[in-house]
Design a protein around this motif. Structure first.
Motif, PDB file in Angstrom:
ATOM      1  N   ALA A  39       0.837  -1.194   0.000  1.00 34.22           N
ATOM      2  CA  ALA A  39       0.000   0.000   0.000  1.00 34.22           C
ATOM      3  C   ALA A  39       0.872   1.244   0.000  1.00 34.22           C
ATOM      4  O   ALA A  39       0.640   2.199  -0.761  1.00 34.22           O
ATOM      5  N   HIS A  40       1.892   1.197   0.844  1.00 32.93           N
ATOM      6  CA  HIS A  40       2.801   2.343   0.924  1.00 32.93           C
ATOM      7  C   HIS A  40       3.420   2.647  -0.432  1.00 32.93           C
ATOM      8  O   HIS A  40       3.429   3.778  -0.915  1.00 32.93           O
ATOM      9  N   LEU A  41       3.900   1.580  -1.082  1.00 35.09           N
ATOM     10  CA  LEU A  41       4.585   1.790  -2.367  1.00 35.09           C
ATOM     11  C   LEU A  41       3.632   2.301  -3.427  1.00 35.09           C
ATOM     12  O   LEU A  41       3.987   3.160  -4.239  1.00 35.09           O
ATOM     13  N   ILE A  42       2.419   1.780  -3.389  1.00 35.73           N
ATOM     14  CA  ILE A  42       1.468   2.232  -4.402  1.00 35.73           C
ATOM     15  C   ILE A  42       1.184   3.719  -4.223  1.00 35.73           C
ATOM     16  O   ILE A  42       1.209   4.503  -5.178  1.00 35.73           O
ATOM     17  N   CYS A  43       0.954   4.082  -2.987  1.00 38.21           N
ATOM     18  CA  CYS A  43       0.663   5.488  -2.748  1.00 38.21           C
ATOM     19  C   CYS A  43       1.825   6.359  -3.172  1.00 38.21           C
ATOM     20  O   CYS A  43       1.660   7.405  -3.807  1.00 38.21           O
ATOM     21  N   ARG A  44       3.012   5.907  -2.782  1.00 39.71           N
ATOM     22  CA  ARG A  44       4.159   6.719  -3.121  1.00 39.71           C
ATOM     23  C   ARG A  44       4.311   6.861  -4.635  1.00 39.71           C
ATOM     24  O   ARG A  44       4.542   7.939  -5.166  1.00 39.71           O
ATOM     25  N   SER A  45       4.144   5.731  -5.288  1.00 37.08           N
ATOM     26  CA  SER A  45       4.307   5.807  -6.742  1.00 37.08           C
ATOM     27  C   SER A  45       3.222   6.678  -7.350  1.00 37.08           C
ATOM     28  O   SER A  45       3.475   7.426  -8.297  1.00 37.08           O
ATOM     29  N   ALA A  46       2.031   6.580  -6.762  1.00 40.55           N
ATOM     30  CA  ALA A  46       0.958   7.420  -7.282  1.00 40.55           C
ATOM     31  C   ALA A  46       1.338   8.880  -7.124  1.00 40.55           C
ATOM     32  O   ALA A  46       1.206   9.686  -8.050  1.00 40.55           O
ATOM     33  N   TYR A  47       1.862   9.166  -5.969  1.00 44.58           N
ATOM     34  CA  TYR A  47       2.200  10.556  -5.735  1.00 44.58           C
ATOM     35  C   TYR A  47       3.309  11.017  -6.671  1.00 44.58           C
ATOM     36  O   TYR A  47       3.240  12.079  -7.271  1.00 44.58           O
TER      37      TYR A  47
END
Lengths: 94, 495, 112, 124, 141, 804
Positions: free
Chosen positions: D87-95
């Motif tokens: 989840a963390h990575l997805i959010c970060r990548s999204a950002y």
């Protein structure tokens, strides 16, 4: 008895998978879709668990574990790519 | 049980893998490739001897009796193809020594070449439908590697087409296997034959047969040959030669195996379709061959014509036709390799493949010229060279079965083939000499040996057709009489 | 089940075929992947589905589904993987060398 | 007998709860406005959901079939371990790939930090 | 571009990789009696390596695994083939696998099968292949 | 191997050594001298057969080649073969002798020349002495090939190559037709031996393949003998050096067709089809050749057409003579047998005078540098010997006494007159045309013979138009034509010398029935009274002379004939059209565009497989033994279809990849449902690794954002693609449904359920993989290994970088 409960559970699971598929189709952004993929993976783990009970077999436990592992790796790979455009870095690039 | 049966697969495989491990030892690679070809050749020769004296040789891998394990079967047809493959591949690899270049050698040319042979030999030997698929894939993957080896732009461009078409063909092969398994519940060819014979080749079975025909036609370049000219003109000569000699033959072999062993009950349907496809192939191929003034194109279209002609013999489904086809099949393997090699040398010397830009090479390269001349005659079946017997008997076969049109097309296209190769001869070798020796971009040094050897072979196959007769006769007997094969594979356990 | 699967497989084939018939190399590869799923499902369907327990002895089941198609599919999946890998690398190499991933521009009649 | 029945019921109920959690997370996945908020729903509640389900399965198999599977335990552990990271990575990548926040978002703290960083980079 | 902070990922990776390796080996040996086997075990192993590639980079992983994976692949296939050849020397058909039950000091009654050797070959080949492909592509710039 | 075989094969064997001899001795001795030995030896050897043959014996020797197929080199020497054999070697010897002086040993590639010539000679000998039709065919094609090489001897010249190609295409086409005819014959009679066929004539005549076989064999003969309309190759073949023309077109190559017709007369003859075809085509050719010869300005062209016409004459005689077989034996048979006699006699005569004439033309060409009639003239005084030979040859050709041509021409006239009275074979309809055509053609023959002599040797000497100063040829070059010319005269005065020893046995070979049953009246006399034939000859001379004198007045007629519809123009445009049509057709479907290829592929898949399903009526639906369906399975299917459509319609590539990943997960879910744990595992891992690969390669493919922009313009919707894809889907589904409903056998899988006992494994799938079907797995990892290497080389070895 348990069959009924499991069926209901499966029903919910299937609904959530379909919801994730909806998110996959709808987007709108790529991370959304990756999210959906991850979610489907997790839900499938649960689904396999239930089916295992249906079949009364422990044959699929390793499938579940592997699904967990791989959905993790897949998610990381996508995240990596989205973030940097590169999946695997080599030293020279830094 | 006879473990020699597996050797034609195992020898090139093991030696190739050893080469992969010792990557930089090019001399070792060369020695091992020659060793491997002679080894498989020797094994094939011994198998021929055994098949002649003891009947069809089988090996039930792992000791599991057919149809449960995978059977490897060498009947005379396979054995003949094996030995021809070894010989042709040997000369192609010798030709490659001088022509392929250091970089390709270091990038696994020889191992990949041997792997290709592994796949080809495997396809000839296997007696199991799914294993045939796997062997096809071994062959195809190696061919993907070989066709792209070097990564020039034309190679990449054409190999994409080649790869895609073959991927689709593989899928179709798999669905054919799936349907077959659903209907018959078995994969062993002998067992299949028995089961099909038991219930008769009904409508659905014929439809399954047609899918198989479709798949193998794609591989053989029978009618569905559109992928062939491009992909065979892209790779380096040594590779193109071995492709032209061997790859289509695997498809042809598979068609033979299936339509003599398993689906032989409705020849008026299946074999007629093969005949029509063969006729169209010959016509279109011959038209392609006469259409262009580019050596590579002419030669690749000639490959197409050859395929059609060989299968015309099967379409006739007579002893004579089969005899002719087997002769012609062996001839075609030799001659296609040869003509591609010579064509490659010509292109190397002239620096172009366009016939308009070359002329009078015979002045400086008389031997090459005459070798080409003989090859050109042989390719169009001019007697007494090797194509002759095949041509006569295929024609006789088609006449006997009443397919006069097929035989006529075969003969007319052979004239067109002659025209096309003579066009090469007259344009490149005859005429005013415009290229002095200093201006030449390539050389014949070191590559004449394989050429001469193969020319000798084509002459020998023609004049010495008698020597082969006994073997071909056994092969034809095996093809026309599937019970021999079934007996050899299933033995007493037939269900 | 088998009938429904057949229809599903048909849909896979149709979609895959349509993708293969497009111009972009990547779409073509995607198409082959979808067809490959169709093929694998077809094999297992043609072997007959859900006729017994998983083909593992010693887990209590007495009847098993047909294990042979499974073994075949396993092999097919692996081979398909190898092919796809080659095809992918090939297409990106072609993109680099030829400067396009549009197959319509890879006709190859111009430079001969 | 009764143990087995009880275990079945316990397992069944656990699994049902798990699937309901999953379902709730699915609703979140559909209804929430942007990728960041959806990520909460998707990761947190569905992790809980799968955990319940797996524990239920574990219970069922331990008691009913007498099989204690270390793999099942590993799955639970692994999902627990990795779901937040994903989840963390997805959010970060999204950002990082500039996926916009929902219109209703109040504050973007990270932006200020990153802008500062970028300025430094520019100077170097 | 400034290198992003990967601490969380790397921390988790270390744990995960250990789990995956163990699981991969488990899958490999389970293969004869449970789902798994050389192929899946090998691929799972490769997946673990891929995870390392993802969270670290090619060169640092390579430093820890100084193996030429092309050779590894070839060796794997060779092992499989030579296992098959084993039968030939006893005048049995190619690829004849043997198995028997032995009483070993520590393990008790153990099944030893040449099929395991064959599976080792398979696993090595699979690991090698996956790694060669992934590394080759990611090295190409 | 008997002596006979050695004699036939010795030219080939010797040919191998010719280059060696050339290398060793050519600086001192002309290679031709060595080569000359061969025909002389064979000629002498063949002469030894004459006594035996003339008393009705025949020599037969067999040499095994491919005995298992019955293809043996059965050498058979009878009268017919012997005549040809003597011509081949006799004229051959003279031609070689002539060539020694004609071809300079310094300038010419003599080793090539004599190799071709010897090959040709050997091929001709083999042809006429073979009893086995397939061996005959072998030699037949060899003559085509070696003549191809001979014609293109000066391969630098465009015209030589053109002529060579033409002759090769036409004669090999004929050869192939003949081959198929032979194959039909062997199918009818089950033998390859001509002599055995003679014994089965009834079978052949009654067979349904009789007519096709006959026509095909005749096409072979007609192409070789340059019969209308295949005659066009012959004039172009004149590009060869003159000795070659003399050899090929007087005595050998073109006579092969005559030989073939004569040889097969006993098989096919006696039927009206054969009669009409052979004699009809022969007469047309006769007329066509002689009319065209008159308009030629090139001396060799003139001779070429004259050869065509003379061959037509011989051919028509053979056709007429075949009527004898209809009658069996008796007076009428004898009457027509005379036509055969005439044919063979004329053939011999033709060889002598035409050989002499070719050599004369060669001499003229050699000494003056041109063969153009318009530039020549007045050579009579400069080259008296040559002139004399020319007069003898030409007058013989024109059918004037006292030369042998007169005799055979008279016999020809006699035959056509006789045949016009025939009542069989529908002769009462067009039979009257025979003598008319023959007579008209003879007039033209007379005219061109006169042109040949008088335009060249009489008239004004025009040295300014010649490249060289003309003078008489060296004596060596004259020997051969003189010998031939003397034969022309000798044969006139002693025709029965050859009549008794050669003609009788060869007629006997052509008409075996007559030989057995009646004593042939074969006495040839120069004078046979004031009969129709003689008047015809006189008429020819009278009208011919008149027309020759008034040549300029009416020669303009020729120019009225449009160039575009001559046979040559038709041939040329056919060849061009064939190539350009082929090119345009091939270019049309070989677009190089992968989408087209795939469209063909799937299109034909639908056509073949769907078609077969429909045609064989095997579409069926039987869901009775289907497994039950659960709701979640349906839901998962829906999810899969949605995911698949997302892949299809995705506007960005990553979406497509992610959807593909979802699809893969769902597929593995189905494997779980289908009780296939191993598959589910494999599918998952492979799916993930594939996705990783996609992402890895993405880095190198066009950037994601650009792509969005680009593809927003829309994925163009293609109706045809849609139809094809739906078709494929439908076919696959229908087939699957039918196959599912038609499970005919129990699968073999039950065996594997004993895997624990058999292979010590509880996982059946794994047992199958590593044990029962271990080879599959072995090869599968092998495939992986190759794929790894392939990817490695693809990425690492880029020779294209150097291309630029």
């Amino acid at each position: 008895m348990i069959e009924t409960l499991l069926m209901i559970a499966l029903f919910f699971l299937v609904l959530s998978i379909l919801a994730a598929v909806y998110r996959l189709v709808k987007g709108p952004s790529i991370p959304d879709r990756v999210q959906a993929l991850d979610n489907i993976g997790v839900n499938l783990i649960a689904g396999i668990a239930i089916i295992s009970i249906f079949m009364r077999t422990s044959a699929f436990f390793s499938v579940m574990l592997l699904l967990g592992i791989l959905s993790f790796i897949g998610t990381i790979a996508f995240a990596r790519f989205l973030e940097r455009g590169v999946v695997i870095e080599s030293e020279r690039n830094k | 049980m006879n473990n020699i049966v597996i050797l034609p697969i195992i020898i090139p495989m093991i030696l190739g893998l050893i080469m992969v491990i010792f990557r930089r030892r090019i001399m070792l690679h060369r020695v091992l490739s020659i060793l491997s070809m002679t080894g498989t050749g020797g094994a094939a020769a011994y198998l021929i001897y055994q098949v002649k004296h003891e009947g069809i040789q089988t090996l039930q891998l792992g000791g599991w009796e057919a149809p449960f394990g995978v059977s490897m079967v060498v009947d005379m047809l396979s054995a003949l193809l094996l030995i021809t493959t070894s010989i042709v591949a040997l000369f192609c690899v010798i030709y490659a020594f001088k022509s392929i270049g250091r970089e390709r050698e270091e990038h696994y040319f020889y191992p990949l070449f041997l792997f290709l042979i592994t796949g080809v030999n495997g396809s000839f030997i296997t007696g199991d439908v799914f294993n045939l698929f796997v062997c096809f894939e071994v062959m195809l993957i190696s061919s993907y590697a070989l066709i792209t080896l070097g990564g020039k732009s034309i190679q990449l461009r054409e190999s994409i087409k080649y790869v895609l078409v073959n991927i689709i063909a593989s899928f179709l092969f798999l669905i054919a296997i799936a349907y077959l398994y659903a209907v018959t519940g078995t994969l062993n060819m002998a067992h299949l034959s028995e089961r099909v014979a038991e219930v008769g080749q009904g409508g659905l079975m014929t439809a399954v047969a047609i899918i198989f025909l479709f798949v193998f036609s794609l591989k053989a370049g029978l009618f569905l040959f559109f992928w062939l000219p491009g992909s065979y003109s892209a790779p380096p000569t040594a590779v193109a030669a071995v492709f032209a000699a061997l790859l289509t033959k695997v498809g042809i072999y598979a068609i033979y195996r299936f339509f003599t062993l398993v689906f032989y009950h409705e020849p008026q349907v299946t074999h007629l379709i093969i005949g029509i496809m063969a006729a169209v192939t010959m016509v279109l191929g011959a038209m392609g061959a006469i259409a262009y003034k580019d050596i590579k194109k002419i030669l690749t279209y000639n490959v197409v014509v050859g395929v059609g002609f060989i299968l015309a013999g099967l379409a006739s489904f007579t002893d004579a036709g089969m005899t002719g086809s087997i002769y012609y099949l062996m001839h075609d393997m030799v001659i296609k390799a040869l003509i591609f090699i010579i064509g490659g040398v010509i292109i190397a010397i002239a620096g172009t493949s366009n016939l308009d830009d070359m002329s009078g090479l015979i002045q400086t390269h008389p031997y090459l010229g005459w070798m080409f001349f003989i090859t050109a005659l042989s390719i169009s079946g001019i007697p007494p060279l090797s194509g002759f017997i095949g041509k006569v008997y295929i024609t006789e076969g088609t006449f006997t079965s009443g397919y006069y049109w097929l035989g006529a097309i075969g003969l007319i296209t052979s004239l067109m083939v002659l025209f096309s190769v003579m066009k090469i001869f007259m344009n490149s070798f005859w005429g005013e000499t415009i290229l002095s020796e200093e201006m030449e971009k390539g050389t014949t040094r070191g590559v004449m040996f394989p050429i001469v050897a193969l020319v000798m072979l084509t002459i020998g196959l023609g004049l010495g057709a008698e020597l082969l007769h006994d073997y071909v006769e056994i092969a034809v007997e095996g093809l026309m009489n599937p019970s021999l094969y079934i007996e050899a594979v299933l033995g007493g356990n037939a269900q | 089940m088998e009938s429904l699967m057949s229809i599903l497989i048909g849909v896979f084939f149709a979609i895959g075929t349509y993708l293969i018939l497009t111009k972009s190399l990547l779409r073509i590869i995607l198409g082959t992947s979808i067809i490959s799923h169709g093929v694998h499902l077809l094999i297992i369907t043609m072997g007959g589905v859900k006729a017994g327990g998983p083909p593992l002895l010693g887990l209590g089941s007495t009847s098993f589904t047909d294990a042979l198609p499974q073994a075949l599919i396993l092999t097919a999946i692996v081979i398909n993987f190898a092919t796809t890998a080659i095809f992918l690398v090939l297409s990106y190499r072609s993109y680099k060398v030829l400067g396009t991933d549009d197959t319509a521009q890879m006709r190859g009649n111009e430079d001969e | 007998m009764s143990l087995s029945v009880t275990s079945e019921i316990v397992a069944g109920v656990l699994i049902l709860i798990g699937s309901i959690f999953s379902f709730l997370s699915a609703i979140g996945l559909i209804r929430l406005p942007d990728v960041y908020t959806r990520s909460h729903a998707a990761s947190k509640s569905s992790t809980i959901g799968v955990l319940f389900t797996l524990v239920g399965t574990l219970v069922f198999f331990v008691i009913h079939e007498g099989v204690f599977s270390i793999r099942l335990l590993l799955v639970i552990f692994f999902v627990f371990l990795t779901a937040p990271v994903s989840a963390h990575l997805i959010c970060r990548s999204a950002y990082r790939s500039d996926v916009p926040l929902a219109k209703s978002s109040v504050k973007d703290e990270l932006k200020e930090v990153l802008v500062g960083e970028n300025r430094e980079e520019g100077r170097q | 571009m400034k290198k992003p902070n990967d601490i969380i990922l790397r921390g988790v990776t270390k744990v995960a990789v250990v789990i995956i390796f163990t699981f991969a080996i488990n899958l490999f040996f389970a293969g004869h009696h449970n789902p798994g086997g050389g192929f899946i075990g090998g691929l799972a192993f490769a997946a673990a390596l891929t995870l390392m590639f993802l969270s670290y980079d090619v060169d640092s992983v390579r430093a820890n695994f100084p193996v030429d994976f092309k050779v590894l692949t070839a060796v794997g296939v060779l092992i499989a083939v030579l296992t098959g050849m084993g039968g030939v020397f006893f005048d049995l058909p190619f690829l004849t696998q043997a198995f028997d039950y032995f009483h070993l000091p520590i393990f008790g009654k153990t099944e030893l099968a040449t099929a395991v050797l064959f599976d080792i070959g398979v696993a090595l080949a699979v690991i090698g292949t996956a790694m060669v492909i992934i590394m080759t592509i990611s090295e190409d710039r | 191997m008997s002596l006979l075989h050695i004699m036939i094969l010795i030219p080939f064997i010797f040919a191998i050594f010719v280059p060696l001899l050339y290398k060793l001795f050519n600086s001192r001795i002309h290679t031709g001298w060595f080569v000359l030995i061969i025909p002389v030896v064979i000629f002498i050897y063949l002469l030894r057969f004459i006594p035996g043959i003339s008393s009705g014996e025949a020599a037969y020797q067999s040499l095994n080649w491919i005995p298992s197929f019955g293809i043996n080199f059965d050498a058979y020497v009878d009268g017919l073969g012997l005549v040809f054999g003597l011509l081949i070697t006799g004229i051959g010897a003279l031609v070689i002798l002539y060539s020694i002086y004609y071809l300079s040993k310094e300038k010419e590639a003599l080793h090539n020349f004599y190799v071709y010539l010897l090959m040709f000679m050997g091929a001709m000998l083999g042809l006429v002495f073979s009893d086995n039709i397939l061996v005959l065919y072998v030699f037949w094609e060899l003559t085509s090939i070696s003549s191809f090489l001979l014609i293109a001897y000066w391969y630098q010249r465009e015209k030589s190559r053109y002529g060579a190609q033409k002759s090769m295409l036409i004669t090999i086409f004929g050869g192939l037709a003949m081959l198929s005819g032979f194959i039909m014959l062997s199918m009818m009679t089950d033998t390859y031996s001509i002599r055995e066929m003679f014994t089965q004539v009834d079978t052949i005549t009654g067979h349904s393949l009789f007519i096709p076989a006959m026509i095909l064999v005749l096409i072979g003969a007609f192409t070789k003998s340059a019969q209308f309309p295949f005659s066009i190759w012959l004039p172009d073949a004149m590009e060869a050096p003159t000795p070659i023309s003399a050899y090929l077109h007087s005595a050998t190559m073109v006579k092969a067709g005559i030989y073939l017709v004569a040889r097969f007369t006993p098989v096919f003859g006696g039927t009206s089809e054969w009669f009409w075809l052979v004699s009809g085509i022969g007469l047309i050719t006769l007329l066509y050749g002689s009319v065209n010869a008159v308009r030629q300005t090139d001396l060799k062209g003139l001779l070429a057409y004259s050869t065509i016409s003379q061959l037509g004459l011989i051919m028509s005689l053979l056709g007429i003579g075949s009527a004898a077989l209809y009658f069996g034996y008796g007076d009428e048979a004898d009457l027509y047998a005379a036509a055969i006699t005439a044919a063979i006699f004329h053939m011999i005569n033709h060889s002598t005078f035409k050989g002499a004439l070719f050599m004369v033309v060669g001499i003229v060409d050699h000494e003056t540098g041109t063969r153009d009639i318009r530039r020549l003239g007045g050579l009579m005084t400069i080259m008296p010997i040559t002139f004399t030979v020319a007069v003898i040859g030409a007058f013989s050709m024109a059918g004037l006494p006292p030369f042998n041509g007169f005799l055979s021409k008279e016999m020809f006239f006699a035959s056509v007159v006789d045949v016009s009275n025939l009542t069989e074979f529908n002769m009462d309809t067009f039979g009257i045309l025979f003598p008319i055509i023959a007579w008209v053609a003879s007039v033209f023959t007379f005219i061109y013979s006169m042109i040949l002599v008088f335009k060249t040797f009489r008239g004004k000497y025009k040295p300014e138009r010649l490249e060289k100063k003309a003078h008489e040829a060296p004596i060596g070059m004259l020997i051969s034509p003189i010998i031939l010319a003397s034969l022309v005269v000798i044969f006139f005065f002693f025709p029965n010398m050859i009549g008794d020893y050669l003609l009788k046995p060869s007629v006997a070979a052509v008409l075996p029935a007559i030989a057995e049953n009646s004593i042939m009246d074969m006495y040839i006399t120069p004078w046979h009274g004031w009969n129709t034939e003689l008047f015809m000859t006189i008429g020819v001379i009278a009208l011919g002379t008149l027309m020759y004198i008034s040549l300029r007045k009416w020669a303009g007629i020729y120019r009225m004939y449009p160039q575009s519809i001559t046979l040559n123009a038709i041939y040329n445009s056919a060849l061009d059209k064939a190539q350009s049509w082929s090119a345009s057709l091939t270019d049309k479907y070989m677009t190089g565009y992968i989408r087209d290829y795939i469209a063909y592929l799937f299109g034909f898949f639908i056509l073949f497989v769907g078609g077969t399903l429909i045609v064989t009526n095997s579409i069926s639906f039987d869901a009775s033994n289907n497994a039950p369906v659960n709701f979640y399975e349906i839901a998962l299917m829906v999810a899969m279809i949605v995911a698949a459509f997302t892949v299809l319609l995705a506007k960005s590539r990553l979406t497509a990849i992610i959807s593909l990943g979802v699809l893969g997960y769902l597929v593995s879910m189905f494997f779980v449902i289908f009780r296939a744990p191993d598959l589910a595992l494999t599918q998952l891992v492979v799916e993930t690794v594939t996705t990783a690969l996609f992402l890895l390669c993405f880095y190198h493919l066009p950037r994601f954002k650009e792509q969005v922009h680009k593809e927003k313009k829309g994925v163009p919707f293609k109706p045809l693609n849609l139809i094809i894809s739906i078709g494929v889907g439908v076919v696959v589904t229908l087939f699957a449904l039918s196959a599912n409903g038609t499970r005919l056998f129990e699968p073999i899988a039950g065996f594997y359920e004993d895997s624990y006992k058999l292979a010590g494994a509880k996982n059946i799938v794994n047992a199958i993989l590593v044990d029962f079907r271990g080879i599959d797995t072995m090869l599968e990892i092998f495939v992986l290994c190759i794929a790894a290497l392939s990817v490695y080389t693809l990425v690492k070895l880029g020779l294209s970088r150097r291309e630029k």
